[in-house]
Design a protein around this motif. Structure first.
Motif, short mmCIF file in Angstrom:
data_model
loop_
_atom_site.label_atom_id
_atom_site.label_comp_id
_atom_site.label_asym_id
_atom_site.label_seq_id
_atom_site.Cartn_x
_atom_site.Cartn_y
_atom_site.Cartn_z
N GLU A 1 2.35 12.35 2.80
CA GLU A 1 1.72 11.22 2.11
C GLU A 1 1.53 10.05 3.06
O GLU A 1 0.48 9.40 3.09
CB GLU A 1 2.60 10.77 0.95
CG GLU A 1 2.56 11.58 -0.30
CD GLU A 1 3.44 10.96 -1.37
OE1 GLU A 1 2.91 10.20 -2.21
OE2 GLU A 1 4.66 11.20 -1.36
N VAL B 1 -1.89 7.75 4.52
CA VAL B 1 -2.01 6.30 4.34
C VAL B 1 -2.12 5.60 5.69
O VAL B 1 -3.02 4.78 5.91
CB VAL B 1 -0.79 5.75 3.56
CG1 VAL B 1 -0.81 4.22 3.54
CG2 VAL B 1 -0.79 6.30 2.13
N VAL C 1 0.84 -1.20 0.00
CA VAL C 1 0.00 0.00 0.00
C VAL C 1 0.87 1.25 0.00
O VAL C 1 1.95 1.27 0.60
CB VAL C 1 -0.96 0.04 1.22
CG1 VAL C 1 -1.92 -1.14 1.17
CG2 VAL C 1 -0.19 0.02 2.53
N LEU D 1 -6.75 3.18 -0.57
CA LEU D 1 -7.36 2.60 0.63
C LEU D 1 -8.83 2.99 0.74
O LEU D 1 -9.68 2.18 1.14
CB LEU D 1 -6.59 3.04 1.87
CG LEU D 1 -5.23 2.35 2.05
CD1 LEU D 1 -4.34 3.15 2.99
CD2 LEU D 1 -5.39 0.93 2.57
N LEU E 1 3.64 -1.22 3.89
CA LEU E 1 3.75 0.16 3.42
C LEU E 1 5.04 0.31 2.62
O LEU E 1 6.14 0.06 3.12
CB LEU E 1 3.77 1.11 4.62
CG LEU E 1 3.99 2.59 4.32
CD1 LEU E 1 2.83 3.16 3.51
CD2 LEU E 1 4.19 3.37 5.63
N GLN F 1 -1.01 4.52 -1.30
CA GLN F 1 -1.90 5.60 -1.73
C GLN F 1 -3.12 5.65 -0.81
O GLN F 1 -3.81 4.64 -0.63
CB GLN F 1 -2.37 5.36 -3.16
CG GLN F 1 -1.27 5.43 -4.21
CD GLN F 1 -1.74 4.91 -5.57
OE1 GLN F 1 -2.68 4.12 -5.63
NE2 GLN F 1 -1.08 5.35 -6.63
N ALA F 2 -3.38 6.83 -0.25
CA ALA F 2 -4.56 7.00 0.61
C ALA F 2 -5.85 6.79 -0.18
O ALA F 2 -6.80 6.16 0.31
CB ALA F 2 -4.54 8.39 1.25
#
Length: 390
Positions: A147, A151, A108, A114, A131, A110-111
């Motif tokens: 960023e 996340v 992962v 999610l 992450l 990218q917010a």
């Protein structure tokens, strides 16, 4: 390991799992006690067979498997592999439900991803997340604390996502100059300090190293390394070949057989374009392998094969399904031809082929296509044949 599948063409790959096992043992002995391996079997185990290599690694105590895509992870699950599997690349958020169903860990970074993934998973789904931090590869990953905050906040606020790991990737670990790798490590360490404040709960896996890092930079391995190319016995780069802590054992070889042998007179031409003409009376052998098998036309440029332990040059242009070689004398039809591997006292290594093509060792076994069956060897005998043509 499974029923042998036949093949009806005298061109094949041999994958020696005993050599893979030696390489894994060597890594396990070399790495610090607190550092575990992730066996990377993406791209069908770098052309060696993902399931076979994964099972060897798991049997030897490797706790985690790495792949590039969700398709690869699902393929392993469908063979019965139940161990933790991490997708190292991007998957579409709408496919997260499928990853949850098969207990596949995801990268992962990218917010927004999610947010979208949260809409498709169900209340009782749980996704282990790793992450990804971009410290200088500029591929995927968060680059700033801002960023990262977005996340991590979404992971922390969700009951469906759990932060199991954090990682980065070194861009120059296979070079002798360690300055850029040192810079990346410093960035990663800064982000780890930030992450500890942002996410106080312990994170199980911290990994930054690939094969080259594990071989050359033990100060950068943290508590897990992702071993790919060198698990298969291949050196990440020629530059570090003389600086390895232990011998690597190549597991991949490529073979065929002569299907026709003829004598050409001086001046007679061979293959498309008539680019090669016999200089004198010459014995020419036809080998049933070509560029559709991944043995690309550039291999004809100073390319050689082994026949009866003797190097024989490839002559003329390589065709889609066949090529020709110059023999030292008349040789019987059916004689074995080795394009990669050992015959008697000589060996054509993957690295030699890579140098000839102006590329890297990674590319060579990966480019040998599905048309070429894989004969899997274990304990000194052939235990399975994988033929994906039918």
């Amino acid at each position: 390991m499974g029923e042998r599948q036949p093949f009806y063409r005298d061109t094949w790959v041999e994958v020696n799992l005993d050599e893979v096992e030696k390489n894994i043992h060597n890594f396990q002995s070399w790495l610090p006690d607190e550092t575990q391996m992730m066996a990377v079997v993406k791209a069908n185990g770098y052309g060696h067979g993902a399931e076979h290599v994964a099972r060897v690694a798991l049997r030897l105590g490797v706790p985690y498997i790495g792949v590039a895509t969700l398709d690869e992870a699902l393929a392993l699950r469908k063979t019965g592999v139940t161990a933790p599997v991490l997708v190292l690349g991007y998957i579409r958020p709408q496919d997260t439900k499928l990853a949850a169903e098969y207990s596949i860990a995801l990268t992962v970074f990218q917010a927004d991803w999610l947010d979208q993934a949260s809409k498709v998973i169900e209340d009782d789904d749980l996704i282990n997340c790793h992450l990804k931090i971009d410290t200088g590869m500029a591929r995927i990953g968060i680059r700033t604390e801002k960023e990262g905050h977005a996340v991590v906040k979404r992971i922390r606020d969700s009951k469906n996502f759990q932060l199991e790991g954090v990682y980065t990737h070194f861009a120059t670990a296979d070079e002798l100059d360690a300055s850029y790798a040192d810079e990346q490590k410093n960035r990663f360490d800064r982000m780890l300090r930030w992450l500890k404040k942002e996410h106080p709960e312990p994170i199980k896996y911290i990994h930054a190293g690939n094969s080259a890092t594990a071989l050359r930079h033990l100060d950068k391995v943290y508590n897990m390394v992702r071993v790919g190319i060198s698990m298969y016995g291949l050196t990440p780069a020629d530059e570090i070949a003389e600086h390895l802590p232990f011998e690597l054992h190549e597991a991949f070889s490529l073979h065929s057989r002569l299907v026709h042998v003829k004598k050409l007179s001086a001046g007679e031409a061979i293959s498309y374009g008539a680019t090669y003409q016999a200089q004198k009376d010459e014995w020419i052998g036809t080998v049933p392998i070509g560029y559709a098998d991944g043995w690309i036309r550039e291999n004809a440029t100073q390319g050689e094969v082994l026949v009866n332990g003797v190097r024989c040059p490839i002559v003329g242009r390589i065709c889609m399904d066949q090529m020709m070689v110059l023999l030292p004398h008349r040789v019987e039809v059916g004689e074995k031809v080795t394009l990669i591997g050992r015959q008697q006292e000589d060996m054509i290594s993957v690295a030699e082929v890579a140098r000839r093509l102006g590329t890297i060792t990674y590319e060579i076994p990966c480019m040998i296509s599905y048309r070429v069956p894989r004969a899997v060897w274990k304990g000194g005998k052939m235990v399975q044949i994988d033929n994906d043509v039918f």
